[in-house]
Design a protein around this motif. Structure first.
Motif, PDB file in Angstrom:
ATOM      1  N   ASP A 229      -5.931  -4.625   6.083  1.00 18.95           N
ATOM      2  CA  ASP A 229      -6.195  -4.240   4.697  1.00 18.95           C
ATOM      3  C   ASP A 229      -5.412  -2.975   4.336  1.00 18.95           C
ATOM      4  O   ASP A 229      -5.982  -1.901   4.165  1.00 18.95           O
ATOM      5  CB  ASP A 229      -7.693  -4.012   4.486  1.00 18.95           C
ATOM      6  CG  ASP A 229      -8.048  -3.790   3.021  1.00 18.95           C
ATOM      7  OD1 ASP A 229      -7.233  -4.182   2.153  1.00 18.95           O
ATOM      8  OD2 ASP A 229      -9.111  -3.204   2.749  1.00 18.95           O
ATOM      9  N   PRO A 230      -4.079  -3.099   4.185  1.00 18.15           N
ATOM     10  CA  PRO A 230      -3.275  -1.919   3.882  1.00 18.15           C
ATOM     11  C   PRO A 230      -3.272  -1.534   2.405  1.00 18.15           C
ATOM     12  O   PRO A 230      -2.792  -0.457   2.046  1.00 18.15           O
ATOM     13  CB  PRO A 230      -1.879  -2.334   4.344  1.00 18.15           C
ATOM     14  CG  PRO A 230      -1.854  -3.819   4.117  1.00 18.15           C
ATOM     15  CD  PRO A 230      -3.256  -4.299   4.399  1.00 18.15           C
ATOM     16  N   THR A 231      -3.791  -2.426   1.532  1.00 23.11           N
ATOM     17  CA  THR A 231      -3.763  -2.158   0.090  1.00 23.11           C
ATOM     18  C   THR A 231      -4.795  -1.093  -0.274  1.00 23.11           C
ATOM     19  O   THR A 231      -5.977  -1.232   0.030  1.00 23.11           O
ATOM     20  CB  THR A 231      -4.044  -3.445  -0.699  1.00 23.11           C
ATOM     21  OG1 THR A 231      -3.048  -4.416  -0.355  1.00 23.11           O
ATOM     22  CG2 THR A 231      -3.998  -3.173  -2.197  1.00 23.11           C
ATOM     23  N   LEU A 232      -4.346  -0.033  -0.944  1.00 26.09           N
ATOM     24  CA  LEU A 232      -5.247   1.059  -1.285  1.00 26.09           C
ATOM     25  C   LEU A 232      -5.558   1.124  -2.776  1.00 26.09           C
ATOM     26  O   LEU A 232      -6.492   1.817  -3.185  1.00 26.09           O
ATOM     27  CB  LEU A 232      -4.643   2.392  -0.836  1.00 26.09           C
ATOM     28  CG  LEU A 232      -4.408   2.544   0.669  1.00 26.09           C
ATOM     29  CD1 LEU A 232      -3.939   3.953   0.992  1.00 26.09           C
ATOM     30  CD2 LEU A 232      -5.665   2.232   1.451  1.00 26.09           C
ATOM     31  N   GLY A 233      -4.802   0.459  -3.617  1.00 28.67           N
ATOM     32  CA  GLY A 233      -5.072   0.520  -5.051  1.00 28.67           C
ATOM     33  C   GLY A 233      -4.084  -0.307  -5.854  1.00 28.67           C
ATOM     34  O   GLY A 233      -3.149  -0.895  -5.297  1.00 28.67           O
ATOM     35  N   ARG A 234      -4.318  -0.351  -7.173  1.00 30.92           N
ATOM     36  CA  ARG A 234      -3.482  -1.134  -8.071  1.00 30.92           C
ATOM     37  C   ARG A 234      -2.632  -0.211  -8.931  1.00 30.92           C
ATOM     38  O   ARG A 234      -3.012   0.927  -9.230  1.00 30.92           O
ATOM     39  CB  ARG A 234      -4.341  -2.038  -8.951  1.00 30.92           C
ATOM     40  CG  ARG A 234      -5.176  -3.034  -8.148  1.00 30.92           C
ATOM     41  CD  ARG A 234      -5.863  -4.035  -9.062  1.00 30.92           C
ATOM     42  NE  ARG A 234      -4.902  -4.875  -9.777  1.00 30.92           N
ATOM     43  CZ  ARG A 234      -4.327  -5.965  -9.263  1.00 30.92           C
ATOM     44  NH1 ARG A 234      -4.609  -6.334  -8.019  1.00 30.92           N
ATOM     45  NH2 ARG A 234      -3.477  -6.670  -9.975  1.00 30.92           N
ATOM     46  N   LEU A 235      -1.475  -0.730  -9.329  1.00 27.74           N
ATOM     47  CA  LEU A 235      -0.545   0.014 -10.166  1.00 27.74           C
ATOM     48  C   LEU A 235      -0.562  -0.594 -11.565  1.00 27.74           C
ATOM     49  O   LEU A 235      -0.294  -1.788 -11.739  1.00 27.74           O
ATOM     50  CB  LEU A 235       0.873  -0.051  -9.590  1.00 27.74           C
ATOM     51  CG  LEU A 235       1.068   0.599  -8.219  1.00 27.74           C
ATOM     52  CD1 LEU A 235       2.453   0.277  -7.673  1.00 27.74           C
ATOM     53  CD2 LEU A 235       0.874   2.100  -8.310  1.00 27.74           C
TER      54      LEU A 235
END
Length: 551
Positions: free
Chosen positions: A497-503
């Motif tokens: 789970d490397p995703t930390l946030g949305r752009l």
């Protein structure tokens, strides 16, 4: 007063460490001839065995007088360690004694050997073993040990500590201390035991498997005794594995295993099985290297020397019940602590000690139960001796990070992977705010706009001591870390789970300027925390948010 020394007295192997004042750290001590080096880490260990010797020189006779022994270590009373093993080549000598530690704790006056009309009890054997170790230090390092700390099992009675204290006094030790083995392991792994912690300690040695959940009582002194919450033990260790291997090879050669028992070569065969076992800790295949003479004596002339793969060792351990017994012992331990209101999630750290912890798939049992961040596993041979030495020297242990941690980035021109270190080993935590900050451009896989930002955090393993250290890769396989390696052992801590946030808006691939300002710190629970600013959207995406737990 001389230097501070520590002795990890084990049932099968012991370890000696001394405090290095110049570097302000402990170091392991090798004693020529009687010590042996572990194959993987080249750590000097001292087999806990004695070959009794009743010398008749004037030095031998004078050295046996108590008044003399307190001041001078004259003459020899036994051969110990590796030399004792070699002298007991057929495994049948009455002069040879091992496993005296458990007997010293339970029944110190029990006779363990009779030689030349003299009876030797566990107390006497322990004294002789320690005496000859001190004499070897005096001979090879030209130093008489006067300050000594010896580690003891956490559940040992005061009588065991008193036995050791009496022996130390007889041998001229002026400042003697004991320290619980789990507390020593915690100090050796760099934990501040003045804090209250719940620890699970696994000590898997040559003769026994010991599991204990203990609580350091803090606040107070670093050596405050631990409170035992639950414990489980098995008469299971590396020695059992050596016998299983020997029997496996006998069967593979078409020989009834019992035929080898009691032969002149039995101990040599066991030693070779041990060597092969240790090679398979990290290698994929190993060969039983029997000499031509042994091959002929055992009727194996012309036959190929047997080999075994790592997978073959795993199958042998499984069929012999090692993994089943380990898992059942751990299950019983966790059930016992649960009955006292302590859940698996309440265990702060899992300390891995003992050479048999390096057997294939043993580490995986604990990683599945507790996750990698809670495991302290890189000093299985040294942690207890190191910790006792830290305690002896009165060194203040602060909470600090034991490994380097880095981000995975890519060079803009060459596209090669890079690992810029964001948290260097030795960083004291918690940190006062951010300690690392930089600007990043989101990657755009396949040339499409990036809707999310990812950060892959890696633990970097490099040996930091005179010995080689061990580490485990992302697949749980054991790796040896050479001192000064330019390429470290890398383990991604958040691969799943490397995703930390949305752009928002997405980042277009044609934009090469920095979009994110990222800073890192460490909180009091040893979590890496991230603060992320979106420069394009003028938004705070993360504010000191925990990402992964460090070690």
């Amino acid at each position: 007063m001389g230097r501070f020394w520590a002795f990890d007295l084990g049932t099968t192997n012991s370890a000696l460490a001394v405090w290095n004042e110049e570097r302000a750290e402990p170091e392991m001590v090798a004693l020529p001839e009687i010590s042996r080096e572990t194959i993987l880490t080249e750590t000097p260990i001292l087999p806990s065995c004695v070959f009794l010797y009743h010398g008749q020189t004037w030095g031998d006779r004078l050295g046996r007088l108590p008044a003399i022994e307190r001041r001078w270590l004259l003459g020899r009373q036994a051969y110990i360690g590796n030399v004792a093993l070699e002298m007991n080549y057929d495994g049948r000598s009455p002069n040879y004694v091992e496993s005296f530690k458990p007997m010293l704790a339970r029944e110190s006056t029990r006779v363990m050997s009779r030689v030349d009309g003299r009876a030797f009890n566990a107390r006497g054997i322990a004294r002789i073993f320690l005496r000859e170790a001190l004499r070897a230090v005096q001979e090879h390092r030209h130093e008489r040990i006067r300050d000594l700390t010896v580690t003891v099992p956490v559940d040992s009675f005061e009588t065991y500590r008193a036995e050791l204290r009496e022996i130390a006094g007889q041998l001229g030790i002026r400042r003697f201390q004991t320290l619980d083995e789990p507390v020593a392991a915690a100090l050796g792994y760099g934990l501040n035991t003045e804090r209250e912690m719940t620890l699970l300690v696994m000590d898997f040695g040559g003769g026994t498997l010991d599991l204990a959940v203990v609580r350091t009582t803090g606040p107070g002194e670093a050596g405050t005794p631990a409170e035992v919450i639950a414990k489980q033990g098995l008469e299971l260790g590396g020695n059992n594995v050596d016998v299983w291997l020997l029997e496996h090879f006998a069967r593979s050669l078409g020989i009834e295993p019992r035929i080898w028992r009691g032969t002149e070569w039995y101990q040599a065969l066991l030693d070779e099985a041990q060597r092969l076992k240790e090679q398979l800790y990290a290698q994929e295949k190993a060969t039983l290297m029997l000499s031509d003479r042994i091959m002929v004596e055992l009727g194996l002339r012309g036959k190929e020397r047997p080999t075994l793969s790592r997978e073959g060792l795993v199958e042998l351990l499984a069929s012999s019940g090692l993994y089943r017994d380990l898992e059942l012992a751990l299950e019983r331990l966790l059930h016992e602590v649960a009955a006292k209101g302590i859940g698996k999630e309440d265990i702060d750290e899992v300390l891995i000690c003992g050479g048999s912890s390096l057997l294939p798939e043993v580490h995986a049992v604990f990683e599945r139960e507790f996750g990698r961040p809670r495991l302290r596993d890189w000093l299985p041979f040294e942690a207890v001796a190191y910790g006792a030495c830290v305690f002896a020297a009165g060194h203040k242990v602060q909470d600090y990070i034991r490994h380097d941690y880095a981000l995975l980035t890519f060079d803009r021109e060459t596209k090669k992977q890079e690992y810029p270190v964001i948290i260097p080993r030795g960083t004291i935590y918690p940190t006062a705010g951010a300690i690392w900050e930089d600007y990043f451009t989101p990657t755009c896989p396949r040339g499409e706009p990036a809707n999310e930002f990812e950060l892959r955090i890696f633990e970097l393993g490099r040996a930091a001591t005179a010995q080689r250290e061990i580490g485990y890769d992302e697949n749980g396989r054991l790796r040896v870390l050479e001192r000064g390696d330019s390429l470290p052992n890398t383990i991604c801590l958040n691969e799943t789970d490397p995703t930390l946030g949305r752009l928002r808006p997405p980042h277009p691939p044609e934009r090469r300027d920095a979009r994110l300002k990222i800073s890192f710190g460490i909180n009091g629970d040893r979590y890496l925390t991230a603060t992320v600013h979106d420069l394009l959207a003028s938004q705070l995406l993360m504010d000191n948010q925990p990402v992964v737990k460090l070690r």
